[in-house]
Design a protein around this motif. Structure first.
Motif, PDB file in Angstrom:
ATOM      1  N   PRO A   1      30.677  21.761  -8.663  1.00 10.47           N
ATOM      2  CA  PRO A   1      29.509  23.010  -9.007  1.00 10.47           C
ATOM      3  C   PRO A   1      30.329  24.121  -9.718  1.00 10.47           C
TER       4      PRO A   1
ATOM      5  N   ARG B   1      25.981  10.767  -7.092  1.00  9.24           N
ATOM      6  CA  ARG B   1      25.535  12.071  -6.242  1.00  9.24           C
ATOM      7  C   ARG B   1      25.549  13.124  -7.326  1.00  9.24           C
TER       8      ARG B   1
ATOM      9  N   MET C   1      23.956  17.357  -7.446  1.00 11.48           N
ATOM     10  CA  MET C   1      23.557  18.596  -6.555  1.00 11.48           C
ATOM     11  C   MET C   1      22.182  18.960  -6.681  1.00 11.48           C
TER      12      MET C   1
ATOM     13  N   LYS D   1      20.422  20.656  -1.100  1.00 15.15           N
ATOM     14  CA  LYS D   1      21.344  19.409  -0.573  1.00 15.15           C
ATOM     15  C   LYS D   1      21.738  18.449  -1.763  1.00 15.15           C
ATOM     16  N   THR D   2      22.556  17.671  -1.414  1.00 13.83           N
ATOM     17  CA  THR D   2      22.968  16.562  -2.422  1.00 13.83           C
ATOM     18  C   THR D   2      22.079  15.492  -2.555  1.00 13.83           C
ATOM     19  N   ASP D   3      21.477  15.008  -3.828  1.00 16.11           N
ATOM     20  CA  ASP D   3      20.653  14.164  -3.919  1.00 16.11           C
ATOM     21  C   ASP D   3      21.280  12.920  -4.657  1.00 16.11           C
ATOM     22  N   THR D   4      20.663  11.883  -4.619  1.00 17.92           N
ATOM     23  CA  THR D   4      21.082  10.427  -4.962  1.00 17.92           C
ATOM     24  C   THR D   4      20.509  10.208  -6.332  1.00 17.92           C
TER      25      THR D   4
END
Length: 105
Positions: free
Chosen positions: A31, A87, A89, A93-96
């Motif tokens: 990030p 993955r 950001m 939250k972390t998304d897929t």
């Protein structure tokens, strides 16, 4: 982020030596706030907003390429999804994300 070290034993007649190869671990997937902290440690103080501006400028510069890829994908008769996940950001939250492949006509 550290580094990976690989060692290789070379056998040379009447002598031996250990070859060590060091490769820096890449942090491009970080990030922006962590990337900025790392740059400060390396003597390059850049704010997160400056890094974000550079990302935006790169996205703008790559837009013609994006449009060409988009046109090619949308012109295909079929799309193939192999359920490869990545993955990313999100805001909270972390998304897929999932990747799609292209099937030519």
């Amino acid at each position: 982020m550290g580094e990976d070290i690989t060692e290789k034993l070379e056998v040379i007649p009447r002598s031996r030596k250990v070859m060590q190869t060091m490769r820096e671990k890449y942090g491009q997937h970080q990030p922006l706030n962590r990337r900025g902290d790392r740059l400060v440690c390396e003597g390059v103080p850049l704010s997160v907003s400056t890094l974000a501006d550079k990302v935006g400028a790169a996205a703008f510069a790559l837009m013609p390429l994006y449009k060409l890829v988009e046109a090619r994908v949308l012109a295909a008769t079929r799309l193939h999804g192999d359920d490869t996940t990545l993955r990313v950001m999100g805001k909270a939250k972390t998304d897929t994300a999932r990747l799609l492949g292209l099937c030519e006509r």
